[in-house]
Design a protein around this motif. Sequence first.
Motif, mmCIF file in Angstrom:
data_model
loop_
_atom_site.group_PDB
_atom_site.id
_atom_site.type_symbol
_atom_site.label_atom_id
_atom_site.label_comp_id
_atom_site.label_asym_id
_atom_site.label_seq_id
_atom_site.Cartn_x
_atom_site.Cartn_y
_atom_site.Cartn_z
ATOM 1 N N PHE A 64 -8.790 -13.038 0.779
ATOM 2 C CA PHE A 64 -7.888 -12.462 2.165
ATOM 3 C C PHE A 64 -9.180 -11.143 1.884
ATOM 4 N N GLY A 65 -9.551 -11.389 3.153
ATOM 5 C CA GLY A 65 -10.631 -10.141 2.953
ATOM 6 C C GLY A 65 -10.869 -8.741 4.648
ATOM 7 N N ASN A 66 -11.810 -8.193 3.921
ATOM 8 C CA ASN A 66 -10.938 -6.123 5.241
ATOM 9 C C ASN A 66 -10.181 -6.291 5.375
ATOM 10 N N LEU A 67 -9.216 -6.205 3.702
ATOM 11 C CA LEU A 67 -7.654 -5.817 4.568
ATOM 12 C C LEU A 67 -8.087 -3.854 3.830
ATOM 13 N N PRO A 68 -7.116 -3.337 4.547
ATOM 14 C CA PRO A 68 -6.808 -2.132 4.726
ATOM 15 C C PRO A 68 -6.574 -1.604 2.967
ATOM 16 N N TRP A 69 -7.167 0.101 2.876
ATOM 17 C CA TRP A 69 -7.264 0.486 1.788
ATOM 18 C C TRP A 69 -5.772 0.460 0.874
ATOM 19 N N ALA A 70 -4.880 1.157 1.794
ATOM 20 C CA ALA A 70 -3.816 1.327 1.406
ATOM 21 C C ALA A 70 -3.246 -0.085 0.898
ATOM 22 N N VAL A 71 -3.329 -1.364 1.824
ATOM 23 C CA VAL A 71 -2.370 -2.477 1.109
ATOM 24 C C VAL A 71 -2.065 -2.631 -0.205
ATOM 25 N N GLU B 165 -13.516 1.872 -12.330
ATOM 26 C CA GLU B 165 -13.683 3.628 -12.455
ATOM 27 C C GLU B 165 -12.381 4.319 -11.968
ATOM 28 N N THR B 166 -12.225 3.764 -10.485
ATOM 29 C CA THR B 166 -11.080 4.994 -9.665
ATOM 30 C C THR B 166 -10.289 4.441 -9.769
ATOM 31 N N GLY B 167 -10.206 2.868 -9.194
ATOM 32 C CA GLY B 167 -8.747 2.124 -9.276
ATOM 33 C C GLY B 167 -8.112 1.780 -7.630
ATOM 34 N N ARG B 168 -8.936 2.338 -6.803
ATOM 35 C CA ARG B 168 -8.744 2.104 -5.962
ATOM 36 C C ARG B 168 -9.393 1.022 -5.046
ATOM 37 N N SER B 169 -8.676 0.014 -4.205
ATOM 38 C CA SER B 169 -8.399 -0.877 -3.499
ATOM 39 C C SER B 169 -10.055 -1.160 -2.685
ATOM 40 N N ARG B 170 -10.339 -2.602 -3.835
ATOM 41 C CA ARG B 170 -11.834 -2.834 -2.789
ATOM 42 C C ARG B 170 -11.975 -3.463 -1.733
ATOM 43 N N GLY B 171 -10.711 -3.403 -1.148
ATOM 44 C CA GLY B 171 -10.608 -4.242 0.173
ATOM 45 C C GLY B 171 -10.437 -5.688 0.642
ATOM 46 N N PHE B 172 -9.963 -6.383 -1.221
ATOM 47 C CA PHE B 172 -10.292 -7.954 -0.916
ATOM 48 C C PHE B 172 -8.981 -8.682 -1.894
ATOM 49 N N GLY B 173 -8.585 -9.351 -1.634
ATOM 50 C CA GLY B 173 -7.398 -9.634 -2.334
ATOM 51 C C GLY B 173 -7.778 -11.380 -2.825
ATOM 52 N N ASN C 196 -6.480 -15.670 9.179
ATOM 53 C CA ASN C 196 -7.483 -15.380 9.145
ATOM 54 C C ASN C 196 -8.319 -14.818 11.153
ATOM 55 N N GLY C 197 -8.707 -13.766 11.566
ATOM 56 C CA GLY C 197 -8.321 -12.854 11.970
ATOM 57 C C GLY C 197 -7.671 -12.480 12.689
ATOM 58 N N ALA C 198 -5.894 -12.234 12.644
ATOM 59 C CA ALA C 198 -5.562 -11.404 12.609
ATOM 60 C C ALA C 198 -5.744 -10.042 12.421
ATOM 61 N N GLU C 199 -4.715 -9.150 13.211
ATOM 62 C CA GLU C 199 -5.415 -7.217 12.585
ATOM 63 C C GLU C 199 -4.144 -6.760 11.846
ATOM 64 N N TRP C 200 -4.731 -6.110 10.918
ATOM 65 C CA TRP C 200 -3.681 -5.489 10.168
ATOM 66 C C TRP C 200 -4.086 -4.011 10.079
ATOM 67 N N ALA C 201 -3.212 -3.189 10.411
ATOM 68 C CA ALA C 201 -3.908 -2.116 10.161
ATOM 69 C C ALA C 201 -5.133 -1.403 11.074
ATOM 70 N N GLY C 202 -5.977 -2.260 12.595
ATOM 71 C CA GLY C 202 -6.757 -1.827 13.245
ATOM 72 C C GLY C 202 -7.874 -2.542 12.002
ATOM 73 N N ARG C 203 -7.786 -3.950 11.190
ATOM 74 C CA ARG C 203 -8.868 -4.507 10.644
ATOM 75 C C ARG C 203 -8.517 -6.153 10.619
#
Length: 88
Positions: free
Chosen positions: A7-14, A39-47, A64-71
Motif C-alpha cells: 500500500f503506497g501513498n498512505l497519509p502519514w497519520a495512518v 530515526e524518527t519513528g514516523r510513517s514512511r507513507g507505505f505499508g 488501488n486508486g481509491a482516495e484516502w485523506a486526499g491521497r
Amino acid sequence: MTKTLYFGNLPWAVTPEDLQNAVSQHAEVLGARIATDRETGRSRGFGFVEVPADQAQAVIDALNGAEWAGRALTVNEAQPRPERGPRR
C-alpha cells in the motif's frame, strides 16, 4: 497460502489498525504493518497487508486508486526486496 499487498501513498497519520480496518471490508486480514523511519519513528507513507491469496485481487481491485485523506492509494502485490550489496 497468503499474499502480501503493498500500500503506497498512505497519509502519514495512518496506523496499522486503520489499514487493517480498511482492508477488512474486502478480505480477511492476517497482518498489517506500516513502514516507519528508524530515526524518527514516523510513517514512511507505505505499508503491507497480508491476506489470503484467493482474496488479494479483490482488495487490489477495490482499493488501488481509491482516495484516502486526499491521497490516491497505490495497491499491488508486494515484490521481494532486492538484494543489497555490502555496506562500505
